[in-house]
Design a protein around this motif. Structure first.
Motif, PDB file in Angstrom:
ATOM      1  N   MET A 186      30.765  25.729  25.074  1.00 57.31           N
ATOM      2  CA  MET A 186      30.665  26.329  23.736  1.00 57.31           C
ATOM      3  C   MET A 186      30.074  27.733  23.815  1.00 57.31           C
ATOM      4  SD  MET A 186      31.090  25.871  20.553  1.00 57.31           S
ATOM      5  CE  MET A 186      30.691  26.979  19.235  1.00 57.31           C
ATOM      6  N   LEU A 187      28.916  27.820  24.504  1.00 57.38           N
ATOM      7  CA  LEU A 187      28.296  29.130  24.648  1.00 57.38           C
ATOM      8  C   LEU A 187      29.144  30.042  25.532  1.00 57.38           C
ATOM      9  CD1 LEU A 187      24.623  27.978  25.049  1.00 57.38           C
ATOM     10  CD2 LEU A 187      25.520  29.361  23.221  1.00 57.38           C
TER      11      LEU A 187
ATOM     12  N   THR B 288      23.728  34.858  27.044  1.00 59.41           N
ATOM     13  CA  THR B 288      23.458  34.487  28.435  1.00 59.41           C
ATOM     14  C   THR B 288      22.057  33.906  28.568  1.00 59.41           C
ATOM     15  OG1 THR B 288      24.746  36.441  28.944  1.00 59.41           O
ATOM     16  CG2 THR B 288      23.688  35.335  30.771  1.00 59.41           C
ATOM     17  N   ALA B 289      21.091  34.523  27.854  1.00 62.03           N
ATOM     18  CA  ALA B 289      19.718  34.020  27.909  1.00 62.03           C
ATOM     19  C   ALA B 289      19.651  32.596  27.373  1.00 62.03           C
ATOM     20  CB  ALA B 289      18.797  34.933  27.106  1.00 62.03           C
ATOM     21  N   ILE B 290      20.417  32.326  26.287  1.00 63.79           N
ATOM     22  CA  ILE B 290      20.418  30.959  25.739  1.00 63.79           C
ATOM     23  C   ILE B 290      20.982  29.986  26.767  1.00 63.79           C
ATOM     24  CG2 ILE B 290      21.324  29.498  23.911  1.00 63.79           C
ATOM     25  CD1 ILE B 290      21.372  31.989  22.152  1.00 63.79           C
TER      26      ILE B 290
ATOM     27  N   ASP C 198      17.478  25.224  31.842  1.00 60.11           N
ATOM     28  CA  ASP C 198      16.066  25.076  32.215  1.00 60.11           C
ATOM     29  C   ASP C 198      15.526  26.218  33.063  1.00 60.11           C
ATOM     30  OD1 ASP C 198      15.592  22.856  30.796  1.00 60.11           O
ATOM     31  OD2 ASP C 198      15.907  21.453  32.439  1.00 60.11           O
ATOM     32  N   ALA C 199      16.185  27.369  33.070  1.00 57.92           N
ATOM     33  CA  ALA C 199      15.656  28.516  33.808  1.00 57.92           C
ATOM     34  C   ALA C 199      14.982  29.455  32.810  1.00 57.92           C
ATOM     35  CB  ALA C 199      16.773  29.229  34.559  1.00 57.92           C
ATOM     36  N   VAL C 200      13.795  29.041  32.340  1.00 56.15           N
ATOM     37  CA  VAL C 200      13.182  29.750  31.222  1.00 56.15           C
ATOM     38  C   VAL C 200      12.745  31.153  31.635  1.00 56.15           C
ATOM     39  CG1 VAL C 200      11.510  29.537  29.388  1.00 56.15           C
ATOM     40  CG2 VAL C 200      12.374  27.507  30.497  1.00 56.15           C
ATOM     41  N   ASP C 201      12.228  31.278  32.870  1.00 52.83           N
ATOM     42  CA  ASP C 201      11.754  32.593  33.298  1.00 52.83           C
ATOM     43  C   ASP C 201      12.894  33.601  33.357  1.00 52.83           C
ATOM     44  OD1 ASP C 201       8.764  32.619  34.554  1.00 52.83           O
ATOM     45  OD2 ASP C 201       9.624  30.631  34.534  1.00 52.83           O
ATOM     46  N   VAL C 202      14.032  33.153  33.895  1.00 49.95           N
ATOM     47  CA  VAL C 202      15.184  34.052  33.974  1.00 49.95           C
ATOM     48  C   VAL C 202      15.661  34.407  32.575  1.00 49.95           C
ATOM     49  CG1 VAL C 202      17.439  34.362  35.024  1.00 49.95           C
ATOM     50  CG2 VAL C 202      15.802  32.857  36.084  1.00 49.95           C
TER      51      VAL C 202
ATOM     52  N   PHE D  67      13.915  34.583  29.884  1.00 52.79           N
ATOM     53  CA  PHE D  67      12.951  35.520  29.329  1.00 52.79           C
ATOM     54  C   PHE D  67      13.284  36.953  29.781  1.00 52.79           C
ATOM     55  CE2 PHE D  67       8.192  35.215  28.207  1.00 52.79           C
ATOM     56  CZ  PHE D  67       8.344  36.257  27.322  1.00 52.79           C
ATOM     57  N   THR D  68      13.516  37.095  31.085  1.00 54.59           N
ATOM     58  CA  THR D  68      13.838  38.414  31.619  1.00 54.59           C
ATOM     59  C   THR D  68      15.125  38.936  31.023  1.00 54.59           C
ATOM     60  OG1 THR D  68      12.881  37.585  33.641  1.00 54.59           O
ATOM     61  CG2 THR D  68      13.946  39.725  33.746  1.00 54.59           C
ATOM     62  N   GLU D  69      16.124  38.071  30.947  1.00 58.10           N
ATOM     63  CA  GLU D  69      17.426  38.493  30.432  1.00 58.10           C
ATOM     64  C   GLU D  69      17.296  38.960  28.979  1.00 58.10           C
ATOM     65  OE1 GLU D  69      20.441  38.505  32.076  1.00 58.10           O
ATOM     66  OE2 GLU D  69      21.278  39.419  30.286  1.00 58.10           O
ATOM     67  N   ALA D  70      16.547  38.197  28.187  1.00 56.01           N
ATOM     68  CA  ALA D  70      16.412  38.570  26.779  1.00 56.01           C
ATOM     69  C   ALA D  70      15.649  39.881  26.640  1.00 56.01           C
ATOM     70  CB  ALA D  70      15.702  37.451  26.014  1.00 56.01           C
ATOM     71  N   ALA D  71      14.583  40.055  27.444  1.00 55.33           N
ATOM     72  CA  ALA D  71      13.762  41.258  27.289  1.00 55.33           C
ATOM     73  C   ALA D  71      14.494  42.493  27.816  1.00 55.33           C
ATOM     74  CB  ALA D  71      12.435  41.077  28.026  1.00 55.33           C
TER      75      ALA D  71
END
Lengths: 141, 178
Positions: B1-2, B33-35, B41-45, B47-51
């Protein structure tokens, strides 16, 4: 942008919160998601927001370009310095276990310091890039 | 979907001519992509992608756009047949290659058996940092991260040198010409 009252007021409220969040991400990186890279980007985002709304000259009043340059270099130096410090204390390069009496405490300290170095360098690099991109507009006009 | 969202955004980027809209869509692409990273479950990645992807790079692109112009020129249409064939062939080959990959989250996959078990078993005792991503990034892979910081430092210096030279040289060139 001098007359955008709503933008200016909202930004004045938001910028301290963004900075606070950046420090939270920086120092909470050991326990949750986040760390130096993300914190540096968020911190620079708050300053870039200030620059976008109040203008580049105002931003250069807030944070002088030479301060940013010193930050840019000092982050890498902090990181490398932690490595050299662990060398001098008898460990391997970037082996934080020797930084404190207890190896686990040493690891904590080392990670905290190098994440700080990462954050400072990333923030300074982003602000530098913004300074020069935004500065070119004024030279062209 | 995403992933379908990503495809739709990519096609929209190809078809639009308004560069501001394209930059906004690129930011949206990073956000989606961040979603996806969060879902995996790669929250750190994430976070980086969104920022970086959705935040800073969008602002820098917009700053660049204010120097250039808002609309992109209509490109001359060259013969696109051979590039399309090459792209489709590469895509099919890559998709064919994924059939041999282990399923996502498979415990027997090579990636789960190499160094990951050692990190998971030993890092609470050796490093003692609850976020294992941080302990891998900053302690076990300290050299790599030092290299990454050096890359960012170099990027900052490079931008400084390139754009500073331009400004300083232009008066000299004016003198030479006059």
């Amino acid at each position: 942008m001098r007359y955008h009252l709503v933008l200016r007021t909202v930004a004045k409220i938001l910028i301290p919160l963004i900075m606070l969040f950046a420090f939270y991400v920086q120092f909470h990186g050991d326990y949750g998601p986040g760390g130096g890279f993300q914190a540096g980007v968020i911190f620079s985002a708050s300053l870039i927001l200030y620059g976008l709304i109040f203008g580049l000259a105002a931003l250069k009043q807030v944070i002088r370009p030479w301060v940013v340059r010193v930050m840019l270099a000092s982050g890498v130096l902090i990181y490398g310095g932690v490595g050299v410090a662990s060398l001098l204390l008898g460990g391997n390069f970037l082996d934080y276990g020797v930084l404190a009496h207890d190896p686990v405490h040493g690891q904590h300290l080392g990670i905290l310091l190098i994440e700080l170095g990462v954050g400072i360098t990333v923030a300074a690099a982003m602000i530098t890039i913004y300074f020069f991109f935004a500065g070119r507009k004024t030279t062209k006009q | 979907m995403l992933l379908a969202f990503l495809v739709v955004i990519a096609f929209a980027v190809i078809h639009l001519r308004d560069l501001v809209a394209i930059i906004m869509l690129a930011g949206l692409y990073s956000l989606v992509t961040a979603i996806i990273f969060v879902v995996m479950d790669a929250v750190d990645v994430a976070f980086t992608e969104a920022a970086v992807g959705a935040g800073i790079s969008t602002v820098l692109m917009l700053a660049t756009l204010s120097l250039t112009g808002r609309l992109r020129r209509e490109p001359r249409r060259p013969r696109a047949l051979i590039p399309i064939i090459v792209v489709i062939l590469t895509g099919v080959t890559l998709i064919y290659g994924t059939f041999d990959m282990p399923h996502y989250g498979d415990p027997d996959a090579p990636v789960q058996q190499h160094v990951a078990p050692r990190y998971i078993n030993d890092s609470p005792n050796e490093v003692g940092v609850p976020n294992m991503v941080t302990s891998v990034l900053a302690s076990y892979r300290g050299f790599d991260t030092l290299g990454e910081v050096a890359v960012i430092f170099t990027a900052g210096i490079a931008v400084m040198v390139l754009l500073m030279n331009r400004r300083r040289r232009s008066p000299d060139e004016d003198k030479e010409q006059s």
